[in-house]
Design an enzyme around this catalytic site. Structure first.
Site, PDB file in Angstrom:
ATOM      1  CD  GLU A   6      -3.738   1.154   0.765  1.00 35.32           C
ATOM      2  OE1 GLU A   6      -4.848   1.609   1.073  1.00 35.32           O
ATOM      3  OE2 GLU A   6      -3.548   0.397  -0.214  1.00 35.32           O
TER       4      GLU A   6
ATOM      5  CG  ASP B  16       3.756   2.132  14.598  1.00 39.07           C
ATOM      6  OD1 ASP B  16       3.592   0.927  14.906  1.00 39.07           O
ATOM      7  OD2 ASP B  16       3.251   2.642  13.587  1.00 39.07           O
TER       8      ASP B  16
END
Length: 384
Positions: A76, A195
């Site tokens: 997740e 990122d």
């Protein structure tokens, strides 16, 4: 500057085939976002002819993941949950990422990811198979990377999990750098990843690395522009200091983030670890004073390596990392030079049976911050 203002609207009459325009318009309509014209021309001159990703119905992906059962859950993140699934039509094993409708990322990041990974292709970028935009459902379907993320192999390992050896670490570092080089030097205009972190570097068989998660990617500056201005996004501990303070994003911002990842690979430490003692929470702040004294370099090596690494290779890898995390962006190297240095290091295979095993220790706590230092990257040497 947003993704959409970077791409802009074309004022010329489109020469694209009707079916291509229909496909792109259909995607934009499904996402309830304005159409993006001339995507190929604007993003990558020699890119794909069209959005190559398949479209999936939500039902297909629900079947593939056994209705998103917990035993199919891989992990997740900021986007949402990732499941392992099997496509009924092709019997292919895939990773399916489901957008959390209450999460931090939304339609725009979803569209950016679809466009980026449909138009940019490289052995060190994860392959996007397709997407689903049924109603308010947003899902992405990727190739399945069986070894998980780099983070899974560096941090919080269970006792029975194999530790990465030196050769695997250098291979991963060099491959990740090649993926970043493709974004910076081959894409036109260049793409700023924004990122880069260990959890976004996925590993295939043989520890082959691929960059993933492009929802925060931005088109880089072109022409006389030196940067793009945007809201600060990314992960604490990996963001370049000038970007975190001003919102001014450059290719060198990615180079800083890569330097943090390389330090994690070498030291086994997390970018931010509040369980460490005072002065050791921030990896870069802990490492900077140690870069000044090569007698302490071996103390920076991951204890999990148990001394099984080449001394010269360690010094050179630390030299690359130290230059990537320079505070001043102009002092950081180009990613092409980083690739040159790390490709060389990855080719120098270490054999613990024929080469000496180093003594290893834990490094001392962080002294006060010290001045920056510059050095030539291609030789990857550090001053004494």
């Amino acid at each position: 500057m947003s993704w959409f203002s970077c791409i802009g609207k074309s004022h010329k009459k489109s020469k694209e085939k009707p079916e291509k325009r229909k496909e792109e318009s259909s995607l934009s309509e499904k996402l309830k976002l304005k159409p993006l014209l001339d995507m190929k021309k604007e993003i990558l001159k020699d890119g794909a002819d069209h959005i190559s990703a398949q479209t999936f119905a939500f039902r297909e992906l629900a079947v593939a993941t056994k209705n998103f059962r917990n035993d199919c859950l891989l992990g997740e993140g900021g986007f949402g949950r990732v499941y392992k699934g099997r496509l009924e039509s092709t019997n292919q094993i895939v990773a399916i990422k489901q957008l959390d409708r209450n999460g931090l990322q939304g339609n725009r990041e979803f569209l950016v990811e679809v466009l980026m990974l449909s138009l940019l292709h490289h052995p060190n970028l994860v392959n996007l198979i397709g997407y689903c935009a049924d109603g308010d459902q947003r899902l992405l379907v990727y190739e399945y990377m069986p070894l998980g993320s780099l983070e899974d192999h560096l941090h919080d390992l269970p006792p029975d999990k194999k530790r990465l050896d030196w050769n695997a670490r250098m291979k991963i570092a060099a491959g990740a750098a090649k993926g970043l080089e493709y974004l910076h030097d081959k894409a036109n205009p260049p793409v700023i990843y924004r990122d880069l972190k260990c959890s976004n570097i996925l590993l295939g068989e043989g520890y082959h690395p691929k960059l993933s998660d492009f929802g925060l990617a931005k088109l880089g500056p072109v022409g006389d522009k030196t940067h793009v201005s945007t809201r600060v996004m990314g992960t604490y501990g990996y963001c370049a200091p000038e970007y975190a303070m001003t919102g001014q994003l450059t290719l060198k911002s990615d180079v800083y983030s890569f330097g943090v990842v390389l330090l994690e690979i070498i030291t086994g430490r997390k970018a931010i670890d509040n369980s460490k003692g005072v002065g050791e929470h921030n990896l870069v702040a802990w490492a900077r004073p140690l870069f000044k004294d090569r007698r302490k370099f071996q103390q920076m090596a991951d204890p999990m390596l148990q001394g099984q690494y080449p001394t010269r290779g360690l010094y050179q890898a630390l030299a690359v990392a130290s230059m990537c995390v320079q505070e001043q962006p102009t002092m950081r190297p180009l990613v092409a030079d980083v690739v040159t240095a790390l490709t060389y290091l990855a080719a120098q295979k270490y054999d613990p049976d024929s080469q000496p095993v180093q003594s290893f220790h834990l490094a001392p706590a962080t002294p006060p911050r010290t001045r920056n230092r510059t050095a030539g990257l291609r030789k990857a040497k550090v001053e004494d």
